[in-house]
Design a protein around this motif. Sequence first.
Motif, mmCIF file in Angstrom:
data_model
loop_
_atom_site.group_PDB
_atom_site.id
_atom_site.type_symbol
_atom_site.label_atom_id
_atom_site.label_comp_id
_atom_site.label_asym_id
_atom_site.label_seq_id
_atom_site.Cartn_x
_atom_site.Cartn_y
_atom_site.Cartn_z
ATOM 1 N N TRP A 90 -7.527 1.386 7.600
ATOM 2 C CA TRP A 90 -6.104 1.710 7.677
ATOM 3 C C TRP A 90 -5.555 2.264 6.373
ATOM 4 N N ARG A 91 -6.114 1.844 5.235
ATOM 5 C CA ARG A 91 -5.591 2.326 3.949
ATOM 6 C C ARG A 91 -5.899 3.806 3.766
ATOM 7 N N GLU A 92 -7.078 4.233 4.158
ATOM 8 C CA GLU A 92 -7.426 5.650 4.054
ATOM 9 C C GLU A 92 -6.598 6.474 5.038
ATOM 10 N N ALA A 93 -6.379 5.947 6.243
ATOM 11 C CA ALA A 93 -5.542 6.648 7.214
ATOM 12 C C ALA A 93 -4.117 6.794 6.689
ATOM 13 N N LEU A 94 -3.605 5.743 6.081
ATOM 14 C CA LEU A 94 -2.268 5.806 5.488
ATOM 15 C C LEU A 94 -2.200 6.879 4.418
ATOM 16 N N ARG A 95 -3.219 6.956 3.580
ATOM 17 C CA ARG A 95 -3.241 7.947 2.504
ATOM 18 C C ARG A 95 -3.190 9.356 3.082
ATOM 19 N N ALA B 95 0.828 -1.207 0.000
ATOM 20 C CA ALA B 95 0.000 0.000 0.000
ATOM 21 C C ALA B 95 0.863 1.259 0.000
ATOM 22 N N VAL B 96 1.917 1.263 0.805
ATOM 23 C CA VAL B 96 2.819 2.424 0.817
ATOM 24 C C VAL B 96 3.443 2.625 -0.557
ATOM 25 N N GLU B 97 3.867 1.520 -1.178
ATOM 26 C CA GLU B 97 4.486 1.619 -2.506
ATOM 27 C C GLU B 97 3.491 2.156 -3.531
ATOM 28 N N GLU B 98 2.290 1.648 -3.533
ATOM 29 C CA GLU B 98 1.286 2.071 -4.515
ATOM 30 C C GLU B 98 0.896 3.530 -4.327
ATOM 31 N N GLU B 99 0.746 3.942 -3.072
ATOM 32 C CA GLU B 99 0.319 5.317 -2.798
ATOM 33 C C GLU B 99 1.389 6.335 -3.184
ATOM 34 N N THR B 100 2.646 5.937 -3.128
ATOM 35 C CA THR B 100 3.726 6.898 -3.377
ATOM 36 C C THR B 100 4.385 6.731 -4.745
ATOM 37 N N ARG B 101 3.948 5.755 -5.506
ATOM 38 C CA ARG B 101 4.580 5.498 -6.803
ATOM 39 C C ARG B 101 4.502 6.686 -7.755
ATOM 40 N N PRO B 102 3.359 7.389 -7.868
ATOM 41 C CA PRO B 102 3.305 8.518 -8.809
ATOM 42 C C PRO B 102 4.374 9.570 -8.545
#
Length: 292
Positions: free
Chosen positions: A275-280, A224-231
Motif C-alpha cells: 500500500w505504501r508504494e501504491a500511495l506513492r 505516510a501521506v505526511e511523509e511522502e508530501t512533506r518535501p
Amino acid sequence: MKTVLVTGIFGQLGWELRRSCPESVRLVGVDLPEVDITQGDHVARMFADHSPHVVVNAAAYTAVDRAEQEPEAAYAVNRDAVRLLAEACARHGAHLLQISTDFVFDGTLSRPYSPDDAPNPLSVYGASKMAGEKMTLEVLRDRCTIVRTAWLYSSHGANFVKTMLRLFEERDEVRVVSDQVGTPTWAANLADFLWALLQRERVPSGIYHFTDAGVASWYDFAVAVEEETRPKRRKRVWVRPIRTEEYPTPARRPSYSVLDKHSAWSLWPRSPEHWREALRRMLQELEQPPSC
C-alpha cells in the motif's frame, strides 16, 4: 467484443475502470442523474439500450456515518438497487460483479478475514452492503462475483488521502485514529484486478477479497501521506495518534478489517503492490493529473 456496463462511473472506481479499459472491451458507464439504479424502469431501459454481458456495480451509498440517520436511503442503493440489477442480469443472461466492503465484518478476529468468514456488520452501511451481497447470491447463484475491498482512494474524487492533504495545508497538527487497522487500496489497482477477471473467457464466480498488500492503521496511513508530501509542503505536520473513543462517530467501525486476498491475487497476473508504494504512485499522479 464483450460489453461491460459500469454503474457509478463518476465515482473513484468507475473513473479508474474507464481510464484503464482494455481495447477489447466495449465499456458503457452510467451514473446519476441520467440513470438511477434504484428505479426499475431506469434499470430496464439500461439493459434494453446496451445489452451488457457483464454489469459491474460500482455504485453505492458510502456515507458511513450519515447512513445511521438515513437507513432507508442506504438500503435503497446498497440492497434494493442490487436486487433490481441482479434480476435484470438473470433475465438477460448477464453476469453481475458486485463491489462490497470490509465493513461487513465486525473486526473481532485476530487474523485476516477470508471470503468464507461469516459477516457481522456493526453499522447500517455494513449491514446494507451485506444485504446487497445476499441479494446478488440469492438471485444469480453462480452467475455473479462479489469483490470486497477496503479503504479505497484515488486521484479522482473525495477520499481520506485528499482530506489529509487539505488538513496538512491548514494545520500544524492532525489527530488520527490509531486503533482501527486494515489496508489502504488504490482504486487503480482494484480496477486492474477487475479487468483481469472480466477479460477471462468466463468470469470467475464467488466471493473474493482485494486490497493492496500490507497492513496499516488510519494513523499509519496519515503518517505516510505526511511523509511522502512533506518535501513539497516544506513543513512538518505532526500526526498524533488517538483512540477511537477520542473521536466518536455515529457509525461503529471494525477495529480490525484486514482481508485475506490470496484467492484474488492468484487470479491477478501482477504481483501485489504494498500500500505504501501504491500511495506513492497515486501522489505522483496528483502532481501530474492525467489528461482523461
